[in-house]
Design an enzyme around this catalytic site. Structure first.
Site, PDB file in Angstrom:
ATOM      1  N   LYS A 126       0.854  -1.191   0.000  1.00 33.79           N
ATOM      2  CA  LYS A 126       0.000   0.000   0.000  1.00 33.79           C
ATOM      3  C   LYS A 126       0.884   1.233   0.000  1.00 33.79           C
ATOM      4  CE  LYS A 126      -4.486   0.777   0.205  1.00 33.79           C
ATOM      5  NZ  LYS A 126      -5.619  -0.103  -0.118  1.00 33.79           N
ATOM      6  N   ASP A 166      -7.024   4.305  -4.491  1.00 34.28           N
ATOM      7  CA  ASP A 166      -7.677   4.149  -3.185  1.00 34.28           C
ATOM      8  C   ASP A 166      -8.322   5.519  -2.954  1.00 34.28           C
ATOM      9  OD1 ASP A 166      -7.652   2.071  -0.773  1.00 34.28           O
ATOM     10  OD2 ASP A 166      -7.477   4.028   0.142  1.00 34.28           O
TER      11      ASP A 166
END
Ligand code: GLU
Length: 445
Positions: A126, A166
Site C-alpha cells: 500500500k 484508493d
C-alpha cells in the site's frame, strides 16, 4: 489471545510505537489465528507470524511540487511493500491529508490477507501521500503525481510492485502516474499500474468492481440466511467510488438504498438514492453531497448527521477506517439491522465488531467483502499480460464468481474451526493460512 500470540503482539507494539491503526489491524488478525497455531505448530516454530507482521520494505520519500501560484509545496510519499509470498506487491495509493505511516502499514497488512483471499497471484502493499487533492486544479494534481512517480518509479514494475487507486486516487491520478512512469522508464509497461483508463490499457468493470463485488458478497450472505435483497432497506456510508457502485449494485439486485454520506453530512432519500444525480455531483462536479437536495427536492440533508442512526436491514460502511463505533453498532442492532458488510478497509472499530458478532448480526470484514476491487485489478493484469481486452459481461461474471468463492471459503473455514457463521474469523484464518503456507515453502526470506 493465545499466550504465544500475546508475546508476538507485545513485540509488535514495542517495535511500532504510536502506530495506532497498524497495531489495531495486527491485533484483530492475531486474535483470530490461535486455532491455526494449535493445528499447525510449524508456523510458530518458523516465526511465520513475526515475519508476517514485519513489512518486507518501507519507503518514505519527499514529494516537492509547485502549486498554481508558483509556491513550492512539500508532501510526504509512502510505499509499504508488505508481503510478496504470493505475487508482486499489490495495493492502492491513498492521497488524503490523514495519511501517515501507521495508516499505510495497516492498509498494507490488511491488503496481504485480502489479496490472498482472492486466490489470485498477488502479494500485499500500500502507498500514498498526505497530499489533499480536494480543491486542487487538474494541473496541480498532475504536477504532484509526476513528482510522486519520479521517486516511486524505481521501486515499481509489473513483476515487482503494482499500485492502483484508493481514497483520493482515481482514473485521473492513475493516468498522470502512468504517463510519468512511461516517460521515466521508456517502457509501455501496462501491467505496472491498475485502474487505468480504458484508452491506455484499463479493464472494463475495474471502476465498478469494489462496489459491485460488495453487492455480490452481500447477496451471498443473504442467500446463506435464506434471504435476498428484495424489499431490504440499506444505508451506505461514503459517496466515493466504492459507495457509488455499491449503491448501483444493491439497487440492481432489488434492494433500496435510502441514505449515503460524505465527510460533511448525510443525505436521506426515502424513495431510493438517485444514482445519476449522485454520480453527477461526485464524479463530474466533485462537489459536496449537500447539492443532492437541490436536485431531488424530497430528499433531506443532515449536516454533521450520523448515518448509522438511520433504520436499515443492511449497513454498508464504504467511507474510511473506524467510522462505525461500538455505539453505532448498538444503534444499528437496536434498529433491526441484520447484515453489515465492509466496503471500506477496517471501518468498524473492534468494539463495533464485537457487538455485531455477539448480537448474531452477519458481519463481513473488508478484507473479504471489498476484495472485488483488487481481484479485478488482478484481472486487469491478466489482460495486460496477454494484450487482451475482455467484455464487460465476461469480466463481471468472473467478479461475481470470485466474490461467491471468497464468501463460501470464509464460511467453510469458519465451520472447520468451530465458529460457524463467523466471517471475520473465517477470513482471517483462510487469508493467514494461504500466506503462511507460501512463506513456509519459500524458505527463510
Ligand atoms: N485500494 C483497493 C483496496 O483497498 C484496491 C487495490 C488494488 O486494486 O490494487 O483493495
Amino acid at each position: 489471545m493465545d499466550e504465544k500470540l500475546e508475546a508476538v503482539f507485545w513485540n509488535v507494539q514495542q517495535r511500532n510505537p504510536g502506530e495506532v491503526e497498524f497495531i489495531q489491524s495486527v491485533k484483530e488478525v492475531l486474535a483470530s489465528i490461535g486455532p491455526v497455531l494449535a493445528k499447525y505448530p510449524k508456523f510458530a516454530e518458523q516465526k511465520i507470524i513475526e515475519r508476517i507482521c514485519e513489512p518486507e520494505r518501507q519507503i518514505i520519500f519527499r514529494v516537492p511540487w509547485q502549486d498554481d501560484r508558483g509556491e513550492v509545496q512539500i508532501n510526504r510519499g509512502y510505499r509499504v511493500q508488505f508481503n510478496s509470498a504470493l505475487g508482486p506487491y499489490k495495493g492502492g495509493l491513498r492521497f488524503h491529508p490523514s495519511v501517515n505511516l501507521s495508516i499505510i502499514k495497516f492498509l498494507g497488512f490488511e491488503q496481504t490477507f485480502k489479496n490472498a483471499l482472492t486466490g489470485m497471484p498477488i502479494g500485499g502493499g500500500k502507498g500514498g501521500s498526505d497530499f489533499d487533492p480536494k480543491g486542487r486544479s487538474d494541473d496541480e494534481v498532475m504536477r504532484f503525481c509526476q513528482s510522486f512517480m519520479t521517486e516511486l518509479s524505481r521501486h515499481l514494475g509489473e513483476y515487482t510492485d503494482v499500485p492502483a487507486g484508493d481514497i483520493g486516487v482515481g482514473k485521473r491520478e492513475i493516468g498522470y502516474l502512468f504517463g510519468q512512469y512511461k516517460r521515466i522508464s521508456n517502457r509501455y509497461e501496462s501491467g505496472v499500474l491498475t485502474g487505468k483508463g480504458l484508452s491506455f490499457g484499463g479493464a472494463l468493470v475495474r471502476t465498478e468492481a469494489t462496489g459491485y463485488g460488495l453487492g455480490y458478497f452481500v447477496r451471498e450472505m443473504l442467500a446463506a440466511r435464506g434471504e435476498s435483497f428484495e424489499g431490504k432497506t440499506c444505508v451506505v456510508s461514503g459517496a466515493g467510488n466504492v459507495a457509488i457502485y455499491a449503491i448501483e449494485k444493491v439497487e440492481q439486485l432489488g434492494g433500496r438504498v435510502v441514505a449515503c454520506s460524505d465527510s460533511c453530512g448525510v443525505i436521506i432519500d426515502e424513495q431510493g438514492i438517485d444514482l445519476p444525480t449522485l454520480k453527477q455531483i461526485k464524479e463530474v462536479d466533485r462537489a459536496p453531497i449537500e447539492k443532492y437536495t437541490e436536485i431531488r427536492k424530497k430528499s433531506q440533508y443532515q449536516r454533521g448527521g450520523n448515518l448509522w442512526n438511520i433504520k436499515c436491514d443492511v449497513a454498508l460502511p464504504c467511507a474510511t477506517q473506524n467510522e462505525l463505533t461500538g455505539r453505532d453498532a448498538s444503534t444499528l442492532i437496536r434498529n433491526g439491522c441484520q447484515v453489515v458488510a465492509e466496503g471500506a478497509n477496517m471501518p468498524t472499530t473492534p468494539e463495533g465488531i464485537k457487538r455485531f458478532i455477539d448480537a448474531g448480526v452477519a458481519y463481513a470484514p473488508g478484507k473479504a467483502a471489498n476484495a472485488g476491487g483488487v481481484a479485478t485489478s488482478a484481472l486487469e493484469m491478466q489482460q495486460n499480460a496477454s494484450r487482451d481486452a475482455w467484455s464487460f459481461e465476461f469480466t463481471d461474471r468472473k467478479l461475481a464468481q470470485i466474490m461467491k468463492d471468497i464468501h463460501d471459503r470464509c464460511l467453510e473455514t469458519a465451520d472447520e474451526f468451530g465458529v460457524p457463521g463467523n466471517y471475520a474469523l473465517g477470513a482471517n484464518i483462510e487469508g493467514f493460512m494461504r500466506v503462511a503456507e507460501a512463506m513456509q515453502s519459500l524458505g527463510l526470506i
